[in-house]
Design an enzyme around this catalytic site. Sequence first.
Site, short mmCIF file in Angstrom:
data_model
loop_
_atom_site.label_atom_id
_atom_site.label_comp_id
_atom_site.label_asym_id
_atom_site.label_seq_id
_atom_site.Cartn_x
_atom_site.Cartn_y
_atom_site.Cartn_z
N VAL A 84 0.78 -1.13 0.00
CA VAL A 84 -0.05 -0.10 -0.02
C VAL A 84 0.92 1.30 0.13
O VAL A 84 0.51 2.44 -0.69
CB VAL A 84 -1.04 -0.07 1.22
CG1 VAL A 84 -0.30 0.14 2.53
CG2 VAL A 84 -2.05 1.02 1.06
N CYS A 85 2.14 1.00 0.68
CA CYS A 85 2.81 2.56 0.64
C CYS A 85 3.43 2.67 -0.51
O CYS A 85 3.71 3.87 -0.95
CB CYS A 85 3.80 2.39 1.84
SG CYS A 85 4.97 0.84 1.78
N THR A 86 3.69 1.71 -1.39
CA THR A 86 4.09 2.12 -2.78
C THR A 86 3.09 2.80 -3.62
O THR A 86 3.39 3.85 -4.25
CB THR A 86 4.67 0.67 -3.19
OG1 THR A 86 5.77 -0.03 -2.47
CG2 THR A 86 4.95 0.74 -4.97
N GLU A 140 7.01 1.58 5.31
CA GLU A 140 7.54 0.29 5.06
C GLU A 140 6.91 -0.32 4.25
O GLU A 140 5.59 -0.25 3.91
CB GLU A 140 7.51 -0.36 6.71
CG GLU A 140 8.43 0.21 7.75
CD GLU A 140 9.72 -0.03 7.25
OE1 GLU A 140 10.06 -1.06 6.63
OE2 GLU A 140 10.34 0.91 7.46
N ASN A 190 2.28 6.25 -1.85
CA ASN A 190 3.35 7.28 -1.54
C ASN A 190 4.59 7.24 -2.55
O ASN A 190 5.08 8.13 -2.69
CB ASN A 190 3.68 7.11 0.13
CG ASN A 190 2.71 7.31 0.98
OD1 ASN A 190 1.70 8.08 0.84
ND2 ASN A 190 2.72 6.29 1.67
#
Length: 534
Positions: free
Chosen positions: A94-96, A273, A99
């Site tokens: 999800v962070c990829t 992370e 963000n």
Amino acid sequence: SVEERVCVVPHEASLSDDDSSGFPSEMFASLTGVCSSVIGGGPRLFLDEQCVQHRIPMLDPGVSGTLASLQCVVPYQSEPWSASRDPPEKEPPVCTLKNFPYKTEHALKWSRELFDAFFLTRPRAVNGYLGTKGFLNGLRDGNSGECESVVQTLHAALVQYKMVGLDKCVHWARLQFEALFSHGIQQLLHNFPIHMTTSQGAPFWTGTKRAPQPLEFDINNQVHLEFVHAAANLQAAMYGLKGTISEAMVREAVLGVHVPPFEPREGVQIAVEEGGSANTNRARASGSSSEEKGGAQISNDSLQELISELPTPGDLAGYQLTALEFEALGENKLHLQFVVAGANCRAANYAIPSTSSVQAVRVAGGCNPLVPCTAALVGGLTALETYKCAAKAPLERYRNSFVNLAIPTLVQSAPVGVLYNNVVTAGGGVMRWSLWDQIDMDASSGHTLQQFLDNFKAEHGLEVCMVSYGRSMLYAVFLGKRMEPRMTMSMRELIETIGKTSLGPSQTHVALSLGCEDTHGDDVEVPTVNLKIC
């Protein structure tokens, strides 16, 4: 002749992982076979389960560009579709997506999720609030973060950005552009400055973490214009406003939109992370719209203030928003235009390659553009297998097929035979069964759970240690005295109470999963129990 015995009746209805109401179980009971024409593993799995339950054959053709396949599922002879299905596609963290995208596919998936957030999840939340008694109380009893998000969504849809005209839709779309591609990026850079280093002294913005740049809206930039144009029209359609918004109207209307300057917010949490997948990690960050707080938690007083400003359901009696299901190849081209323009704006933020409509259909829509000759070929192969189903041919006559016209190649093979299980029962008997088998039992006269357990043991010589209905555990021997109140409940009452569901008058049977022990106390698997309840 075989031709005279074949009658094909098309059935068109929406089928998704969340909605199978267009294909009731009673419909399959009247069929002698199914030929699927669906996209995705979820709908295929549903059809496969129904065909196994009703013991009817299924032909599953699939087309993707120059690739095509056909799988034959034959009752009692071949393994079902679910036995050899492809593993689920691995989703990027999800962070990829939120963000730190570094591939065009990341930008497309982000834009596709944005479409659902704006035009599917939001209207469903509003309709739930307006049509469900005690909707907010239910939210308060659940996850606090989800409650905040839904309340903010409701406030934005019904108070802050309530659409009363097409010009308001353009106003909203222009502000979303600023929030998504400028303010959100600036907030990310506020949290993680360009020259920031990690605790080990290495640059933070390195490797796959690309330092983004905020976009400045340019009415002469066709991509910027297409995003605002598509977003405004979809917003109008969701609110049920009549008329369409042309690009000329957008050019004129955006000139009068006041765009507030960026003000950095403190306390915004941004996932870094690579630990969570997109469907489990709920952190929000640079992709937040102006309807969200970008991951910053709001106080309870602020939340209550938002709730107090919401109109009551009684004030908007009969008011509903239209939820828009994404259609990559549908008649409404604005769906695809929104996703492509959003992905290309996102790509411009992170200096990654832009996308095209063809790639968007494949990644965001889950399918490749249809190649007519491929579809014609797999259609002919499916017709041949249909004749075999009508003639009740033996398994060795059927053929699974894989086609790649780009090479070209055609590979065929016989379907894999069904796997049988042997279970030793009391008295030395053997229960031989496959996934096509089920145990029919009758509880229509009000049988209790205790009677059900006793009857199963008497008929099949196995001790039942667990009974499940869907995801609900109705009985488990290891829970001991906690099961005593359930033993005297009727099976229908037990399912409705523990399963928290309502069985309609037309539902005469339910499927139960059992865990059993043989005479040696070893755990054994048994077929699904098809229980008659009325």
